[in-house]
Enzyme design. Structure first.
Site, PDB file in Angstrom:
ATOM      1  N   LYS A 130      -2.993   2.301  -5.621  1.00  0.00           N
ATOM      2  CA  LYS A 130      -1.894   1.573  -4.829  1.00  0.00           C
ATOM      3  C   LYS A 130      -2.265   0.022  -5.005  1.00  0.00           C
ATOM      4  O   LYS A 130      -3.025  -0.621  -4.005  1.00  0.00           O
ATOM      5  CB  LYS A 130      -1.839   2.012  -3.603  1.00  0.00           C
ATOM      6  CG  LYS A 130      -0.423   1.954  -2.962  1.00  0.00           C
ATOM      7  CD  LYS A 130       0.090   0.408  -2.727  1.00  0.00           C
ATOM      8  CE  LYS A 130      -0.415  -0.266  -1.516  1.00  0.00           C
ATOM      9  NZ  LYS A 130       0.314  -1.534  -1.597  1.00  0.00           N
ATOM     10  N   GLY A 156      -9.588  -5.323   0.946  1.00  0.00           N
ATOM     11  CA  GLY A 156      -8.658  -6.156   1.677  1.00  0.00           C
ATOM     12  C   GLY A 156      -9.024  -6.594   3.195  1.00  0.00           C
ATOM     13  O   GLY A 156     -10.370  -6.665   3.243  1.00  0.00           O
ATOM     14  N   SER A 157      -7.869  -6.651   4.107  1.00  0.00           N
ATOM     15  CA  SER A 157      -8.574  -7.286   5.342  1.00  0.00           C
ATOM     16  C   SER A 157      -9.348  -6.389   6.129  1.00  0.00           C
ATOM     17  O   SER A 157      -9.108  -4.995   6.027  1.00  0.00           O
ATOM     18  CB  SER A 157      -7.205  -7.772   5.829  1.00  0.00           C
ATOM     19  OG  SER A 157      -6.441  -6.784   6.200  1.00  0.00           O
ATOM     20  N   THR A 158     -10.055  -6.975   6.973  1.00  0.00           N
ATOM     21  CA  THR A 158     -10.752  -6.216   7.846  1.00  0.00           C
ATOM     22  C   THR A 158      -9.910  -5.331   9.027  1.00  0.00           C
ATOM     23  O   THR A 158     -10.079  -4.279   9.291  1.00  0.00           O
ATOM     24  CB  THR A 158     -11.834  -7.090   8.846  1.00  0.00           C
ATOM     25  OG1 THR A 158     -12.748  -7.646   7.845  1.00  0.00           O
ATOM     26  CG2 THR A 158     -12.626  -6.345   9.949  1.00  0.00           C
ATOM     27  N   GLU A 159      -8.992  -6.055   9.384  1.00  0.00           N
ATOM     28  CA  GLU A 159      -7.569  -5.536  10.043  1.00  0.00           C
ATOM     29  C   GLU A 159      -7.450  -3.886   9.593  1.00  0.00           C
ATOM     30  O   GLU A 159      -7.363  -2.987  10.318  1.00  0.00           O
ATOM     31  CB  GLU A 159      -6.703  -6.456  10.518  1.00  0.00           C
ATOM     32  CG  GLU A 159      -5.641  -5.933  11.320  1.00  0.00           C
ATOM     33  CD  GLU A 159      -4.291  -7.006  11.023  1.00  0.00           C
ATOM     34  OE1 GLU A 159      -4.524  -7.927  10.171  1.00  0.00           O
ATOM     35  OE2 GLU A 159      -3.371  -6.626  11.977  1.00  0.00           O
ATOM     36  N   GLY A 219      -8.590  -2.615   7.100  1.00  0.00           N
ATOM     37  CA  GLY A 219      -9.902  -1.552   7.020  1.00  0.00           C
ATOM     38  C   GLY A 219     -10.195  -0.740   7.787  1.00  0.00           C
ATOM     39  O   GLY A 219     -10.410   0.514   7.851  1.00  0.00           O
ATOM     40  N   GLU A 225     -14.240  -2.704   1.287  1.00  0.00           N
ATOM     41  CA  GLU A 225     -14.644  -4.006   1.048  1.00  0.00           C
ATOM     42  C   GLU A 225     -13.713  -4.962   1.850  1.00  0.00           C
ATOM     43  O   GLU A 225     -12.770  -5.056   1.402  1.00  0.00           O
ATOM     44  CB  GLU A 225     -14.326  -4.391  -0.673  1.00  0.00           C
ATOM     45  CG  GLU A 225     -15.156  -3.607  -1.478  1.00  0.00           C
ATOM     46  CD  GLU A 225     -16.641  -4.206  -1.631  1.00  0.00           C
ATOM     47  OE1 GLU A 225     -17.028  -4.998  -1.125  1.00  0.00           O
ATOM     48  OE2 GLU A 225     -17.234  -3.719  -2.488  1.00  0.00           O
ATOM     49  N   CYS A 261     -12.909 -13.240  -1.055  1.00  0.00           N
ATOM     50  CA  CYS A 261     -13.464 -12.533   0.152  1.00  0.00           C
ATOM     51  C   CYS A 261     -14.713 -13.232   0.492  1.00  0.00           C
ATOM     52  O   CYS A 261     -15.069 -13.284   1.591  1.00  0.00           O
ATOM     53  CB  CYS A 261     -13.387 -11.268   0.101  1.00  0.00           C
ATOM     54  SG  CYS A 261     -14.199 -10.552  -1.680  1.00  0.00           S
ATOM     55  N   GLU A 296     -11.192 -16.022   9.290  1.00  0.00           N
ATOM     56  CA  GLU A 296     -10.815 -15.964   7.782  1.00  0.00           C
ATOM     57  C   GLU A 296      -9.519 -16.725   7.375  1.00  0.00           C
ATOM     58  O   GLU A 296      -8.408 -16.280   7.943  1.00  0.00           O
ATOM     59  CB  GLU A 296     -10.957 -14.779   7.086  1.00  0.00           C
ATOM     60  CG  GLU A 296     -10.922 -14.682   5.540  1.00  0.00           C
ATOM     61  CD  GLU A 296     -11.326 -13.419   5.171  1.00  0.00           C
ATOM     62  OE1 GLU A 296     -10.533 -12.388   5.427  1.00  0.00           O
ATOM     63  OE2 GLU A 296     -11.924 -13.260   3.974  1.00  0.00           O
TER      64      GLU A 296
HETATM   65  P1  NAP Z   1      -4.360  -6.289   3.265  1.00  0.00           P
HETATM   66  O1  NAP Z   1      -3.252  -6.572   4.006  1.00  0.00           O
HETATM   67  O2  NAP Z   1      -5.831  -5.778   4.029  1.00  0.00           O
HETATM   68  O3  NAP Z   1      -3.923  -5.492   2.031  1.00  0.00           O
HETATM   69  C1  NAP Z   1      -4.698  -5.072   0.825  1.00  0.00           C
HETATM   70  C2  NAP Z   1      -4.235  -3.807   0.424  1.00  0.00           C
HETATM   71  O4  NAP Z   1      -4.164  -2.703   1.600  1.00  0.00           O
HETATM   72  C3  NAP Z   1      -2.704  -3.946  -0.206  1.00  0.00           C
HETATM   73  O5  NAP Z   1      -2.639  -3.154  -1.302  1.00  0.00           O
HETATM   74  C4  NAP Z   1      -1.834  -3.563   1.119  1.00  0.00           C
HETATM   75  O6  NAP Z   1      -0.565  -3.157   0.523  1.00  0.00           O
HETATM   76  C5  NAP Z   1      -2.597  -2.329   1.682  1.00  0.00           C
HETATM   77  N1  NAP Z   1      -2.084  -2.259   3.087  1.00  0.00           N
HETATM   78  C6  NAP Z   1      -1.857  -2.972   3.811  1.00  0.00           C
HETATM   79  N2  NAP Z   1      -1.558  -2.289   5.134  1.00  0.00           N
HETATM   80  C7  NAP Z   1      -1.982  -1.005   4.845  1.00  0.00           C
HETATM   81  C8  NAP Z   1      -1.951   0.132   5.566  1.00  0.00           C
HETATM   82  N3  NAP Z   1      -1.430   0.498   7.022  1.00  0.00           N
HETATM   83  N4  NAP Z   1      -2.555   1.363   5.104  1.00  0.00           N
HETATM   84  C9  NAP Z   1      -3.059   1.466   3.740  1.00  0.00           C
HETATM   85  N5  NAP Z   1      -2.841   0.170   3.053  1.00  0.00           N
HETATM   86  C10 NAP Z   1      -2.570  -0.754   3.559  1.00  0.00           C
HETATM   87  O7  NAP Z   1      -4.935  -7.631   2.836  1.00  0.00           O
HETATM   88  P2  NAP Z   1      -4.183  -8.944   2.344  1.00  0.00           P
HETATM   89  O8  NAP Z   1      -3.920  -9.961   3.453  1.00  0.00           O
HETATM   90  O9  NAP Z   1      -2.953  -8.780   1.474  1.00  0.00           O
HETATM   91  O10 NAP Z   1      -5.356  -9.797   1.577  1.00  0.00           O
HETATM   92  C11 NAP Z   1      -6.451 -10.572   2.137  1.00  0.00           C
HETATM   93  C12 NAP Z   1      -7.414 -10.078   2.689  1.00  0.00           C
HETATM   94  O11 NAP Z   1      -8.306  -9.299   2.008  1.00  0.00           O
HETATM   95  C13 NAP Z   1      -8.522 -10.971   3.241  1.00  0.00           C
HETATM   96  O12 NAP Z   1      -8.931 -10.842   4.451  1.00  0.00           O
HETATM   97  C14 NAP Z   1      -9.661 -10.673   2.267  1.00  0.00           C
HETATM   98  O13 NAP Z   1     -10.789 -11.068   2.801  1.00  0.00           O
HETATM   99  C15 NAP Z   1      -9.674  -9.359   2.008  1.00  0.00           C
HETATM  100  N6  NAP Z   1     -10.372  -9.165   0.603  1.00  0.00           N
HETATM  101  C16 NAP Z   1     -11.624  -8.540   0.525  1.00  0.00           C
HETATM  102  C17 NAP Z   1     -12.132  -8.571  -0.417  1.00  0.00           C
HETATM  103  C18 NAP Z   1     -13.714  -7.894  -0.840  1.00  0.00           C
HETATM  104  O14 NAP Z   1     -14.182  -7.443  -1.737  1.00  0.00           O
HETATM  105  N7  NAP Z   1     -14.307  -7.791   0.374  1.00  0.00           N
HETATM  106  C19 NAP Z   1     -11.475  -8.699  -1.741  1.00  0.00           C
HETATM  107  C20 NAP Z   1     -10.373  -9.352  -1.665  1.00  0.00           C
HETATM  108  C21 NAP Z   1      -9.664  -9.578  -0.416  1.00  0.00           C
HETATM  109  P3  NAP Z   1       0.603  -4.393   0.488  1.00  0.00           P
HETATM  110  O15 NAP Z   1      -0.134  -5.366  -0.027  1.00  0.00           O
HETATM  111  O16 NAP Z   1       1.544  -3.740  -0.467  1.00  0.00           O
HETATM  112  O17 NAP Z   1       0.932  -4.396   1.940  1.00  0.00           O
END
Ligand code: NAP
Ligand code: MG
Length: 499
Positions: A196, A249-252, A254, A271, A305, A403
């Site tokens: 996804k 993705g985000s900790t939230e 996660g 991650e 990240c 962050e």
């Molecule tokens: P995000 O909202 O957590 O999104 C990441 C992925 O999760 C997207 O594919 C998103 O889909 C999906 N998602 C969102 N809500 C979900 C749910 N309730 N259930 C299942 N999947 C869900 O992250 P973001 O805000 O777009 O990205 C930035 C964050 O990612 C930052 O906090 C960053 O630190 C973190 N990040 C961490 C790493 C690492 O390697 N540790 C790498 C990159 C980014 P949609 O986008 O379609 O909503």
């Protein structure tokens, strides 16, 4: 619909990307076929440099995830992938790597158009994706079991077997590389999967799906469902027939993934976010420390990240370092990301833009001083923010704790080694850390003391598929890349034979 490809890039690469962008909406890859979402819905993906629509993409939801998981399950149980010989699986991975390499320029264009990162960085991302597929092609033939010293009348050995059907949810900041971190090891060790991609950057994933089909993988081994997190993502994370979820993705989010996994106790690897300390001692090799700390925080517009967002600088060096890194920030060329000379593009989306501008306002309210940037870019359209360096920051301010995920660094002074480590570790995250010093013993001591999954000494932000990557504390758990992916994508069976 007109594809929003500006005219500054070489014609051939643009033509390939334009061909891909034109035509009917992008579809879902399920069971080896490209299909529309069952609901018939689509969504727009936007070019963040000019806010124009690049393409329409199928909006998959729970019903499509159900189909995709069923296809992955059939492919797994029928043995279409796990029962192939390891050499054969390795050859498929190598074929995928070759195809990515052959389409490198086009993929780099798509990354830049969808995500906004400079084309030079997108090109590096494509190269790393190729490396990662080749690296895991090697592992397909090298994940060994053990023979154990059992009683004389028994023979005991272990087998490493695939976990089964994997759900893989990725973010937008490395839209191609994060595919390789998850898909390549899952395939190498015999799993099938449903991917996804993030809603902001679906295009590189769809193009990758086409290349995976061209490589001839059996139907249903790789399924791709574009759509939104709370619908498609949540359905995948909570699906009772998914054996493992890998999330970046985000900790939230996660935390939501972990909750959703409880239903069938699926395995989870996470991650997540970071707020990484980068510690610069007075005896640092200054020229390189300034240059690489700047790229450590500004690469990909700071949407990394493990970005070096909290820079701890030893008191005696603080003012000089601040001057020099501010000058580096001012020298960054913020502009059209397809231009080869651009060194910073726009943020990925209007949401991300508003979020970062909100933090710039907060910085002013908290009393920080902008040594560079601190405001939006001069562009009329697009989500441009100037590279920003803040001084007069304390480690307990919100801009030093939360962050931001934008091109923003805070500079905080420290007294001595102990103070640097205490302040550096004073965070809920633990993804990356940097140490700059010519004192070798101190470099090793501080590398051990900092609680982070990756530490860079006299460099920053290097990620090579040969070595594990992942987080301490709320930056997640599980390690991707390196041989550690074997643990994520296999399970161990112990076999006792009575002799
Ligand atoms: P995000 O909202 O957590 O999104 C990441 C992925 O999760 C997207 O594919 C998103 O889909 C999906 N998602 C969102 N809500 C979900 C749910 N309730 N259930 C299942 N999947 C869900 O992250 P973001 O805000 O777009 O990205 C930035 C964050 O990612 C930052 O906090 C960053 O630190 C973190 N990040 C961490 C790493 C690492 O390697 N540790 C790498 C990159 C980014 P949609 O986008 O379609 O909503
Ligand atoms: Mg986009």
């Amino acid at each position: 619909m007109a594809a929003a490809v500006p005219s500054v890039e070489p014609a051939t690469e643009a033509a390939a990307a334009r061909r891909f962008l034109q035509g009917p909406p992008k579809q879902l890859l399920i069971g080896g076929k490209w299909v529309p979402a069952k609901s018939g819905k689509t969504f727009e993906t936007i070019n963040p440099a000019n806010e124009e629509v690049l393409a329409l993409v199928a909006e998959g939801d729970r019903a499509d995830i159900d189909e995709a998981v069923a296809a992955a399950r059939r492919a797994f149980e029928a043995g279409r992938w796990p029962s192939l010989g390891p050499h054969q699986r390795a050859r498929y991975l190598l074929r995928i790597a070759d195809l990515i390499e052959q389409h490198a320029d086009e993929l780099a264009q798509l990354i830049t158009l969808d995500n906004g990162k400079p084309i030079s960085e997108a090109t590096v991302e494509v190269g790393r994706t190729v490396d990662t597929f080749r690296y895991y092609a090697g592992w397909a033939t090298k994940f060994y079991g053990e023979t154990n010293p059992s009683a004389p009348d028994f023979f005991n050995y272990t087998l490493r077997e695939p976990v089964g059907v994997c759900g893989q949810i990725i973010p937008w900041n490395g839209p191609l590389s994060t595919i390789s971190w998850k898909v390549a090891p899952a395939l190498a060790f015999g799993n099938t999967l449903v991917l996804k991609p993030a809603e902001q950057t679906p295009l590189p994933a769809v193009r990758m799906g086409e290349l995976i089909c061209e490589a001839g993988l059996p139907d249903g081994v790789v399924n791709i469902v574009t759509g939104f997190g709370p619908t498609a993502g949540a359905a995948l994370a909570g699906h009772p027939d998914v054996d493992k979820v890998a999330f970046t993705g985000s900790t939230e989010v996660g935390k939501l993934i972990l909750q959703a996994s409880a239903g069938n106790l699926k395995r989870v690897s996470l991650e997540l976010g970071g707020k990484s300390p980068n510690v610069i001692f007075a005896d640092a090799p200054l020229e390189t420390a300034v240059a690489l700390s700047a790229t450590g925080v500004f690469r990909n517009q700071g949407q990394v990240c493990c970005a070096a967002t909290r820079m701890f600088v030893q008191e005696s060096l603080y003012d000089e370092f601040a001057e020099r890194i501010a000058a580096k920030a001012e020298a960054i060329r913020l502009g059209e990301p397809l231009d080869q000379t651009t060194t910073m593009g726009p943020l990925v989306s209007s949401e991300q833009y508003e979020r970062v501008l909100g933090y710039l306002k907060l910085a002013r309210d908290e009393g920080a001083q902008a040594k560079a940037g601190g405001e939006r870019g001069p562009q009329e359209r697009g989500y441009f923010v100037k590279p920003t360096i803040y001084t007069a920051v304390r480690n307990d301010m919100r801009i030093a704790r939360e962050e931001i995920f934008g091109p923003v660094a805070v500079l905080i002074p420290f007294k001595d080694e102990n103070d640097a480590v205490l302040q550096g570790n004073d965070t809920t995250y633990g993804l990356g850390a940097g140490v700059w010093t010519r004192d070798l013993s101190r470099a090793h001591r501080v590398a051990r003391a900092l609680r982070a999954g990756s530490v860079w000494v006299n460099c920053y932000g290097l990620i090579d598929p040969i070595s594990a990557f992942g987080g301490y504390k709320q930056s997640g758990f599980g390690r991707e890349l390196g041989p550690q992916s074997i643990d994520l994508y296999t399970q161990i069976k112990s076999v006792y034979v009575k002799l």
